[in-house]
Design an enzyme around this catalytic site. Structure first.
Site, mmCIF file in Angstrom:
data_model
loop_
_atom_site.group_PDB
_atom_site.id
_atom_site.type_symbol
_atom_site.label_atom_id
_atom_site.label_comp_id
_atom_site.label_asym_id
_atom_site.label_seq_id
_atom_site.Cartn_x
_atom_site.Cartn_y
_atom_site.Cartn_z
ATOM 1 N N ARG A 1 63.827 28.555 32.019
ATOM 2 C CA ARG A 1 62.636 27.722 32.342
ATOM 3 C C ARG A 1 61.685 27.959 33.693
ATOM 4 O O ARG A 1 60.923 27.451 34.158
ATOM 5 C CB ARG A 1 63.091 26.338 32.742
ATOM 6 N N LYS B 1 47.278 33.817 33.998
ATOM 7 C CA LYS B 1 47.549 33.646 32.489
ATOM 8 C C LYS B 1 48.246 34.897 31.779
ATOM 9 O O LYS B 1 48.248 35.773 32.038
ATOM 10 C CB LYS B 1 46.051 34.064 31.932
ATOM 11 N N GLU C 1 35.499 45.233 32.835
ATOM 12 C CA GLU C 1 35.515 43.880 33.524
ATOM 13 C C GLU C 1 35.164 44.005 34.800
ATOM 14 O O GLU C 1 34.960 42.816 35.394
ATOM 15 C CB GLU C 1 37.027 43.879 33.535
ATOM 16 N N LYS D 1 37.511 37.080 41.541
ATOM 17 C CA LYS D 1 38.482 36.407 40.656
ATOM 18 C C LYS D 1 39.282 35.273 41.444
ATOM 19 O O LYS D 1 39.566 34.225 40.948
ATOM 20 C CB LYS D 1 39.386 37.227 39.852
ATOM 21 N N GLU E 1 41.043 26.430 34.086
ATOM 22 C CA GLU E 1 39.817 26.589 33.353
ATOM 23 C C GLU E 1 39.397 25.316 32.678
ATOM 24 O O GLU E 1 39.206 25.124 31.425
ATOM 25 C CB GLU E 1 40.138 27.646 32.307
ATOM 26 N N ARG F 1 36.069 28.461 35.752
ATOM 27 C CA ARG F 1 36.829 29.891 35.372
ATOM 28 C C ARG F 1 36.581 30.157 34.163
ATOM 29 O O ARG F 1 36.545 31.422 33.519
ATOM 30 C CB ARG F 1 38.648 29.256 35.393
ATOM 31 N N ASN G 1 34.897 34.662 31.162
ATOM 32 C CA ASN G 1 34.691 34.746 29.659
ATOM 33 C C ASN G 1 33.443 35.402 29.190
ATOM 34 O O ASN G 1 33.168 35.391 27.929
ATOM 35 C CB ASN G 1 35.080 33.683 28.898
ATOM 36 N N HIS H 1 33.296 37.826 26.293
ATOM 37 C CA HIS H 1 34.792 37.757 25.726
ATOM 38 C C HIS H 1 34.706 37.071 24.370
ATOM 39 O O HIS H 1 35.394 37.203 23.455
ATOM 40 C CB HIS H 1 35.794 37.303 26.742
ATOM 41 N N HIS I 1 35.888 39.296 21.398
ATOM 42 C CA HIS I 1 37.333 38.888 20.802
ATOM 43 C C HIS I 1 37.012 39.010 19.218
ATOM 44 O O HIS I 1 37.843 39.152 18.645
ATOM 45 C CB HIS I 1 37.725 37.388 21.267
ATOM 46 N N HIS J 1 40.168 46.682 24.326
ATOM 47 C CA HIS J 1 39.836 45.289 24.731
ATOM 48 C C HIS J 1 38.562 45.396 25.671
ATOM 49 O O HIS J 1 37.593 44.585 25.478
ATOM 50 C CB HIS J 1 40.885 44.340 25.469
HETATM 51 N N1 LIG Z 1 46.060 37.723 31.446
HETATM 52 C C1 LIG Z 1 44.710 38.134 31.662
HETATM 53 O O1 LIG Z 1 44.136 37.286 32.387
HETATM 54 C C2 LIG Z 1 44.100 39.134 30.921
HETATM 55 C C3 LIG Z 1 42.526 39.408 31.451
HETATM 56 C C4 LIG Z 1 42.206 40.457 30.605
HETATM 57 C C5 LIG Z 1 42.740 41.217 29.562
HETATM 58 N N2 LIG Z 1 44.164 40.885 29.326
HETATM 59 C C6 LIG Z 1 45.078 41.526 28.396
HETATM 60 O O2 LIG Z 1 45.316 42.886 28.909
HETATM 61 C C7 LIG Z 1 45.549 43.799 27.809
HETATM 62 C C8 LIG Z 1 44.818 44.927 27.825
HETATM 63 O O3 LIG Z 1 45.240 45.624 29.139
HETATM 64 P P1 LIG Z 1 45.417 47.205 29.469
HETATM 65 O O4 LIG Z 1 43.804 47.460 29.009
HETATM 66 O O5 LIG Z 1 45.901 47.339 30.567
HETATM 67 O O6 LIG Z 1 46.001 47.755 28.199
HETATM 68 P P2 LIG Z 1 47.433 48.457 27.850
HETATM 69 O O7 LIG Z 1 48.455 47.725 28.697
HETATM 70 O O8 LIG Z 1 47.771 48.492 26.480
HETATM 71 O O9 LIG Z 1 47.440 49.821 28.940
HETATM 72 C C9 LIG Z 1 46.566 50.839 28.255
HETATM 73 C C10 LIG Z 1 47.378 52.047 28.018
HETATM 74 O O10 LIG Z 1 47.421 52.884 29.073
HETATM 75 C C11 LIG Z 1 48.742 53.308 29.412
HETATM 76 N N3 LIG Z 1 48.827 53.236 30.817
HETATM 77 C C12 LIG Z 1 49.018 52.352 31.825
HETATM 78 N N4 LIG Z 1 48.927 52.544 33.066
HETATM 79 C C13 LIG Z 1 48.674 53.811 32.929
HETATM 80 C C14 LIG Z 1 48.665 54.884 33.725
HETATM 81 N N5 LIG Z 1 48.548 54.610 35.303
HETATM 82 N N6 LIG Z 1 48.584 56.234 33.557
HETATM 83 C C15 LIG Z 1 48.285 56.375 32.245
HETATM 84 N N7 LIG Z 1 48.557 55.744 31.155
HETATM 85 C C16 LIG Z 1 48.636 54.423 31.652
HETATM 86 C C17 LIG Z 1 49.742 52.188 28.884
HETATM 87 O O11 LIG Z 1 50.813 52.541 28.254
HETATM 88 C C18 LIG Z 1 48.656 51.915 27.436
HETATM 89 O O12 LIG Z 1 48.881 52.865 26.516
HETATM 90 C C19 LIG Z 1 45.108 43.075 26.521
HETATM 91 O O13 LIG Z 1 46.102 42.344 25.751
HETATM 92 C C20 LIG Z 1 44.453 41.833 27.127
HETATM 93 O O14 LIG Z 1 44.143 40.684 26.203
HETATM 94 C C21 LIG Z 1 44.876 39.712 29.806
HETATM 95 ZN ZN LIG Z 2 38.983 40.707 29.317
#
Ligand SMILES: NC(=O)c1ccc[n+]([C@@H]2O[C@H](COP(=O)([O-])OP(=O)(O)OC[C@H]3O[C@@H](n4cnc5c(N)ncnc54)[C@H](O)[C@@H]3O)[C@@H](O)[C@H]2O)c1
Ligand SMILES: [Zn+2]
Length: 379
Positions: free
Chosen positions: A124, A146, A188, A230, A240, A244, A248, A251, A255, A269
């Site tokens: 939990r 999030k 971003e 942020k 949100e 907040r 988006n 986005h 999306h 993304h």
């Molecule tokens: N929670 C939120 O508020 C929020 C906001 C924006 C995006 N997201 C989510 O985040 C995700 C995308 O995140 P991302 O772009 O970090 O993708 P990811 O986590 O898939 O990382 C991208 C790639 O880079 C590699 N990698 C990571 N760090 C590395 C490093 N230092 N050196 C070499 N390779 C490395 C990873 O293994 C992966 O293959 C999506 O699922 C999106 O929906 C969430």
């Molecule tokens: Zn995003």
């Protein structure tokens, strides 16, 4: 850590610090230790990040007297799913995680979202720490609480709010990030400037090239600026209800593009969001809200940095379709009473919410983007 390398997210007794600086992985143990009641952590990472950084993190944790276990998941968006969540929760229980055991996400947004969701429902709710290693996760996803997974019906449709107790953005880890991922995260940062910080946008116009090329000071400054912006928005509107939603920007378009492209790497993304920023400003100009010169300035910045600006060719001879993209808007989380809310620009650094966008104008924006993509004539 110098005071100017830290930002506080003000959420009452759930407030936390974001540190952004080089060398933080090696100091993680001493930074994390005071926050732990039980002296134990469970690190979640992926199979690309683990060989690069897990050893350094665990050495630092051990030196601070912290007992750590870990799980290494396959890298990639497909990992953010129910099946992996279930397996991860089982690993955590098998490792005898307790209410006081902190879950640590070491990796990009995929690992952060999945590990954060697991932390929010394990027993939990257990403490959660973020060590983001992509530009996208350092500037955006690690802050704000999030968490979630994707389902067959769309991205991030199941999840929770679970704030971390600490965010450590080690700028050094960006040195191994592939350029394509770096550019995706950059979108971003750009978003933050466009939403409410014209000075940040102007700074990026002068320093974006150096940032992408590897300048650590520029990277640190961009991470701090984005997280600061942020943090202010999240502190004012954690769940949100209004403000907040500005985050988006790009986005709703992004999306829809991601959903059509599929989640197998054709469109990252951040790439989808970047194109979405251009489309949102295009829409804003057509609605008479934004001066055309601001869209031109944004388009020029994409060209200067060679950021992806147009729709990629779909595999298997599939074509982009206005109708299908419009269909994805209806499935967006942000729909209220059947209305899609768009974030629009009144200009660079000034964005507003709008749920009164005429469908024919929207269709025009998408149709033109598709034509530009197919002719290879990306702005
Ligand atoms: N929670 C939120 O508020 C929020 C906001 C924006 C995006 N997201 C989510 O985040 C995700 C995308 O995140 P991302 O772009 O970090 O993708 P990811 O986590 O898939 O990382 C991208 C790639 O880079 C590699 N990698 C990571 N760090 C590395 C490093 N230092 N050196 C070499 N390779 C490395 C990873 O293994 C992966 O293959 C999506 O699922 C999106 O929906 C969430
Ligand atoms: Zn995003």
């Amino acid at each position: 850590v110098q005071p100017d390398t830290a930002i506080r997210v003000a959420l009452g007794d759930r407030s936390y610090d974001i540190h952004a600086a080089p060398g933080l992985l090696s100091r993680a143990g001493s930074l994390v230790r005071p926050l732990l009641a039980g002296g134990r952590v469970f690190v979640v990472t992926d199979d690309v990040v683990a060989p690069l950084y897990l050893g350094r993190l665990e050495m630092s944790l051990r030196a601070a007297g912290i007992d750590s276990r870990h799980a290494v998941l396959p890298a990639g968006e497909a990992t953010k799913c129910f099946a992996r969540l279930e397996g991860l929760l089982d690993d955590m229980l098998a490792a005898r995680c307790e209410r006081s055991t902190a879950i640590v996400a070491l990796g990009g947004g995929v690992i952060g979202d999945l590990a954060g969701f697991a932390a929010s429902i394990l027993l939990r709710g257990v403490p959660f720490l973020q060590i983001p290693t992509t530009l996208l996760s350092q500037v955006d996803s690690s802050v704000g609480g999030k968490t979630g997974v994707n389902t067959g019906r769309g991205k991030n449709l199941v999840g929770s709010f679970h704030q971390p107790r600490l965010v450590l953005a080690d700028i050094d880890t960006l040195a191994t990030l592939p350029p394509r991922q770096l550019k995706a995260g950059y979108a971003e940062v750009l978003k933050m400037g466009l939403i409410g910080d014209a000075d940040l946008f102007a700074w990026l116009e002068s320093n974006g090239v150096a940032l992408l090329a590897g300048d650590a000071a520029c990277r640190q400054r961009a991470v701090l600026a984005s997280c600061g912006a942020k943090a202010r928005i999240v502190a004012a509107d954690e769940r949100e209800s209004d403000q907040r939603a500005l985050l988006n920007l790009g986005h709703t378009f992004g999306h829809a593009l991601e959903a059509e492209a599929g989640y197998d790497g054709l469109l990252l993304h951040g790439e989808a969001v970047g194109i979405g920023l251009l489309l949102a400003f295009d829409l804003s100009v057509r609605l008479g809200l934004c001066p055309p010169g601001d869209l031109a300035r944004l388009t020029r910045h994409f060209a200067d940095l060679a950021l992806p600006a147009g729709l990629p060719r779909l595999p298997g001879g599939r074509r982009w379709s206005v109708e299908r993209l419009m269909g994805h808007f209806a499935a967006d989380k942000k729909v209220r009473d059947g209305r899609v809310t768009f974030v629009l620009g009144k200009g660079i650094g000034r964005c507003v919410l709008c749920s009164e966008v005429p469908p024919d104008i929207l269709a025009g924006v998408l149709g033109d983007a598709i034509c530009r993509g197919e002719s290879g004539d990306v702005p």
